[in-house]
Design a protein around this motif. Structure first.
Motif, PDB file in Angstrom:
ATOM      1  N   VAL A   1       0.839  -1.198   0.000  1.00 17.74           N
ATOM      2  CA  VAL A   1       0.000   0.000   0.000  1.00 17.74           C
ATOM      3  C   VAL A   1       0.874   1.248   0.000  1.00 17.74           C
ATOM      4  O   VAL A   1       1.772   1.392   0.835  1.00 17.74           O
ATOM      5  N   ASP A   2       0.606   2.120  -0.946  1.00 14.56           N
ATOM      6  CA  ASP A   2       1.347   3.378  -1.014  1.00 14.56           C
ATOM      7  C   ASP A   2       0.606   4.423  -0.188  1.00 14.56           C
ATOM      8  O   ASP A   2      -0.593   4.650  -0.379  1.00 14.56           O
ATOM      9  N   VAL A   3       1.319   5.067   0.728  1.00 13.20           N
ATOM     10  CA  VAL A   3       0.734   6.078   1.595  1.00 13.20           C
ATOM     11  C   VAL A   3       1.430   7.410   1.336  1.00 13.20           C
ATOM     12  O   VAL A   3       2.634   7.542   1.549  1.00 13.20           O
ATOM     13  N   ALA A   4       0.653   8.384   0.881  1.00 12.73           N
ATOM     14  CA  ALA A   4       1.191   9.727   0.653  1.00 12.73           C
ATOM     15  C   ALA A   4       0.404  10.707   1.515  1.00 12.73           C
ATOM     16  O   ALA A   4      -0.829  10.654   1.562  1.00 12.73           O
ATOM     17  N   VAL A   5       1.109  11.587   2.216  1.00 14.21           N
ATOM     18  CA  VAL A   5       0.463  12.550   3.107  1.00 14.21           C
ATOM     19  C   VAL A   5       0.893  13.964   2.725  1.00 14.21           C
ATOM     20  O   VAL A   5       2.083  14.272   2.675  1.00 14.21           O
ATOM     21  N   THR A   6      -0.091  14.814   2.448  1.00 11.23           N
ATOM     22  CA  THR A   6       0.168  16.200   2.083  1.00 11.23           C
ATOM     23  C   THR A   6      -0.724  17.118   2.909  1.00 11.23           C
ATOM     24  O   THR A   6      -1.952  17.064   2.794  1.00 11.23           O
ATOM     25  N   ASP A   7      -0.098  17.922   3.756  1.00 12.44           N
ATOM     26  CA  ASP A   7      -0.849  18.842   4.627  1.00 12.44           C
ATOM     27  C   ASP A   7      -1.928  18.119   5.420  1.00 12.44           C
ATOM     28  O   ASP A   7      -3.042  18.617   5.590  1.00 12.44           O
ATOM     29  N   GLY A   8      -1.619  16.912   5.874  1.00 11.66           N
ATOM     30  CA  GLY A   8      -2.552  16.148   6.683  1.00 11.66           C
ATOM     31  C   GLY A   8      -3.546  15.317   5.899  1.00 11.66           C
ATOM     32  O   GLY A   8      -4.279  14.516   6.479  1.00 11.66           O
ATOM     33  N   HIS A   9      -3.578  15.490   4.587  1.00  7.97           N
ATOM     34  CA  HIS A   9      -4.505  14.696   3.755  1.00  7.97           C
ATOM     35  C   HIS A   9      -3.774  13.452   3.260  1.00  7.97           C
ATOM     36  O   HIS A   9      -2.683  13.542   2.707  1.00  7.97           O
ATOM     37  N   VAL A  10      -4.409  12.296   3.451  1.00  9.31           N
ATOM     38  CA  VAL A  10      -3.777  11.016   3.144  1.00  9.31           C
ATOM     39  C   VAL A  10      -4.345  10.419   1.865  1.00  9.31           C
ATOM     40  O   VAL A  10      -5.571  10.371   1.676  1.00  9.31           O
ATOM     41  N   LEU A  11      -3.445   9.964   0.999  1.00 11.19           N
ATOM     42  CA  LEU A  11      -3.828   9.229  -0.202  1.00 11.19           C
ATOM     43  C   LEU A  11      -3.390   7.782  -0.029  1.00 11.19           C
ATOM     44  O   LEU A  11      -2.210   7.499   0.184  1.00 11.19           O
ATOM     45  N   LEU A  12      -4.359   6.855  -0.082  1.00 11.91           N
ATOM     46  CA  LEU A  12      -4.081   5.431   0.012  1.00 11.91           C
ATOM     47  C   LEU A  12      -4.232   4.804  -1.362  1.00 11.91           C
ATOM     48  O   LEU A  12      -5.298   4.904  -1.985  1.00 11.91           O
ATOM     49  N   ASP A  13      -3.177   4.135  -1.817  1.00 14.59           N
ATOM     50  CA  ASP A  13      -3.200   3.512  -3.143  1.00 14.59           C
ATOM     51  C   ASP A  13      -2.521   2.149  -3.039  1.00 14.59           C
ATOM     52  O   ASP A  13      -1.597   1.965  -2.251  1.00 14.59           O
ATOM     53  N   GLY A  14      -3.003   1.194  -3.811  1.00 15.70           N
ATOM     54  CA  GLY A  14      -2.422  -0.139  -3.766  1.00 15.70           C
ATOM     55  C   GLY A  14      -3.510  -1.191  -3.785  1.00 15.70           C
ATOM     56  O   GLY A  14      -4.678  -0.905  -4.098  1.00 15.70           O
ATOM     57  N   LYS A  15      -3.142  -2.428  -3.420  1.00 17.99           N
ATOM     58  CA  LYS A  15      -4.109  -3.525  -3.468  1.00 17.99           C
ATOM     59  C   LYS A  15      -3.979  -4.388  -2.220  1.00 17.99           C
ATOM     60  O   LYS A  15      -2.872  -4.757  -1.815  1.00 17.99           O
ATOM     61  N   VAL A  16      -5.133  -4.701  -1.615  1.00 18.21           N
ATOM     62  CA  VAL A  16      -5.172  -5.589  -0.456  1.00 18.21           C
ATOM     63  C   VAL A  16      -5.991  -6.817  -0.812  1.00 18.21           C
ATOM     64  O   VAL A  16      -6.595  -6.885  -1.886  1.00 18.21           O
ATOM     65  N   ASP A  17      -6.035  -7.786   0.109  1.00 16.71           N
ATOM     66  CA  ASP A  17      -6.676  -9.064  -0.227  1.00 16.71           C
ATOM     67  C   ASP A  17      -8.193  -8.971  -0.308  1.00 16.71           C
ATOM     68  O   ASP A  17      -8.822  -9.532  -1.209  1.00 16.71           O
ATOM     69  N   ARG A  18      -8.809  -8.246   0.627  1.00 14.73           N
ATOM     70  CA  ARG A  18     -10.270  -8.213   0.680  1.00 14.73           C
ATOM     71  C   ARG A  18     -10.810  -6.783   0.724  1.00 14.73           C
ATOM     72  O   ARG A  18     -10.129  -5.866   1.184  1.00 14.73           O
ATOM     73  N   ARG A  19     -12.030  -6.619   0.287  1.00  8.94           N
ATOM     74  CA  ARG A  19     -12.654  -5.303   0.301  1.00  8.94           C
ATOM     75  C   ARG A  19     -12.865  -4.806   1.736  1.00  8.94           C
ATOM     76  O   ARG A  19     -12.685  -3.626   2.019  1.00  8.94           O
ATOM     77  N   SER A  20     -13.232  -5.717   2.636  1.00  9.30           N
ATOM     78  CA  SER A  20     -13.443  -5.325   4.028  1.00  9.30           C
ATOM     79  C   SER A  20     -12.148  -4.807   4.652  1.00  9.30           C
ATOM     80  O   SER A  20     -12.168  -3.884   5.479  1.00  9.30           O
ATOM     81  N   THR A  21     -11.025  -5.391   4.257  1.00 10.08           N
ATOM     82  CA  THR A  21      -9.730  -4.923   4.761  1.00 10.08           C
ATOM     83  C   THR A  21      -9.471  -3.490   4.313  1.00 10.08           C
ATOM     84  O   THR A  21      -8.995  -2.661   5.097  1.00 10.08           O
ATOM     85  N   ALA A  22      -9.798  -3.197   3.074  1.00 11.98           N
ATOM     86  CA  ALA A  22      -9.620  -1.836   2.555  1.00 11.98           C
ATOM     87  C   ALA A  22     -10.498  -0.854   3.324  1.00 11.98           C
ATOM     88  O   ALA A  22     -10.062   0.254   3.669  1.00 11.98           O
ATOM     89  N   GLN A  23     -11.727  -1.243   3.600  1.00 13.86           N
ATOM     90  CA  GLN A  23     -12.643  -0.361   4.324  1.00 13.86           C
ATOM     91  C   GLN A  23     -12.156  -0.102   5.754  1.00 13.86           C
ATOM     92  O   GLN A  23     -12.209   1.028   6.241  1.00 13.86           O
ATOM     93  N   ILE A  24     -11.660  -1.155   6.392  1.00 13.51           N
ATOM     94  CA  ILE A  24     -11.135  -1.000   7.756  1.00 13.51           C
ATOM     95  C   ILE A  24      -9.904  -0.103   7.750  1.00 13.51           C
ATOM     96  O   ILE A  24      -9.732   0.749   8.631  1.00 13.51           O
ATOM     97  N   ALA A  25      -9.051  -0.286   6.753  1.00 10.37           N
ATOM     98  CA  ALA A  25      -7.838   0.532   6.652  1.00 10.37           C
ATOM     99  C   ALA A  25      -8.179   2.010   6.546  1.00 10.37           C
ATOM    100  O   ALA A  25      -7.582   2.853   7.231  1.00 10.37           O
ATOM    101  N   VAL A  26      -9.147   2.344   5.729  1.00 12.96           N
ATOM    102  CA  VAL A  26      -9.547   3.744   5.560  1.00 12.96           C
ATOM    103  C   VAL A  26     -10.105   4.298   6.869  1.00 12.96           C
ATOM    104  O   VAL A  26      -9.793   5.419   7.266  1.00 12.96           O
ATOM    105  N   ARG A  27     -10.934   3.493   7.536  1.00 16.76           N
ATOM    106  CA  ARG A  27     -11.528   3.948   8.789  1.00 16.76           C
ATOM    107  C   ARG A  27     -10.463   4.188   9.861  1.00 16.76           C
ATOM    108  O   ARG A  27     -10.511   5.185  10.591  1.00 16.76           O
TER     109      ARG A  27
END
Length: 228
Positions: free
Chosen positions: A170-196
């Motif tokens: 997962v690529d994590v970029a942070v600019t002025d406190g705003h986070v961009l998450l990019d990449g691929k995880v195994d499950r959709r629920s994992t992605a949702q939990i990561a964002v939360r």
């Protein structure tokens, strides 16, 4: 990963007044110290109330006027007139004081301030004794973290330690406190939990979710719920 608590941002050197402190002395103290309110504290370090500039101004508001409360006056007006005759902190203070535990989260403190329409809160320890004071400005400290600090906590605290995801995925970029998450995880629920979880990291202003996933397990969960 741990969120900031009130005890992490509160001011510890709290200026307080005794219940019997006189009106003029309270005014002088507020001016000298440069604060707009002070807790009224008993000998046991327990907060009895808070005296603010607004409480003191009632004497100016009703200067020379009839301050006898009418029988059918609204409670707010009646209290204002009562405070206009007050001469000590105990008579002038707003009581009971709105307080917050030292172990409360900044979100909880902000919610209390909003609900009670106050700008600061006396902070109490587990024994109910005064240990600090937290203001609206103190709550904003969570957003003073650098982008590098935020990114490091997301990579180590969220991805590696909580979700067991290799940060390489997962690529994590942070600019002025705003986070961009990019990449691929195994499950959709994992992605949702990561964002939360990333949204809850101190200093994060917002999150742009561009994560992809290999398997949509959320649709499977919905189907099982429907079948049940």
């Amino acid at each position: 990963m741990s969120a900031l608590l009130v005890r992490d941002v509160m001011a510890k050197g709290v200026v307080t007044v005794a219940p019997d402190l006189a009106y003029k002395q309270i005014v002088d103290l507020l001016v000298d110290v440069g604060v707009s309110a002070v807790p009224v504290v008993g000998e046991d370090r327990r907060v009895l109330g808070v005296v603010s500039e607004a409480d003191l101004l009632h004497k100016v508001e009703f200067n020379g006027a009839d301050v006898h409360a009418g029988l059918f006056e609204r409670r707010r007006a009646r209290l204002a007139k009562e405070k206009a005759t007050g001469e000590t902190a105990a008579q002038l203070m707003t009581s009971p004081a709105v307080t917050v535990p030292a172990t409360a989260t900044l979100t909880t403190a902000a919610q209390i301030m909003e609900r009670e329409n106050v700008k600061r809160l006396p902070v109490l320890d587990d024994d109910g004794e005064l240990v600090g004071i937290v203001s609206r400005r103190d709550l904003l400290r969570r957003y003073l973290r650098t982008d590098d600090d935020i990114r490091a906590e997301i990579l180590d605290g969220v991805l590696r330690r909580v979700l067991w995801i290799d940060p390489i995925e997962v690529d994590v970029a942070v600019t002025d406190g705003h986070v961009l998450l990019d990449g691929k995880v195994d499950r959709r629920s994992t992605a949702q939990i990561a964002v939360r979880l990333v949204r809850s990291v101190d200093g994060v202003v917002g999150v742009t979710d561009e994560l992809e996933w290999g398997f949509d397990d959320t649709s499977l969960q919905h189907r099982h719920t429907f079948d049940a």
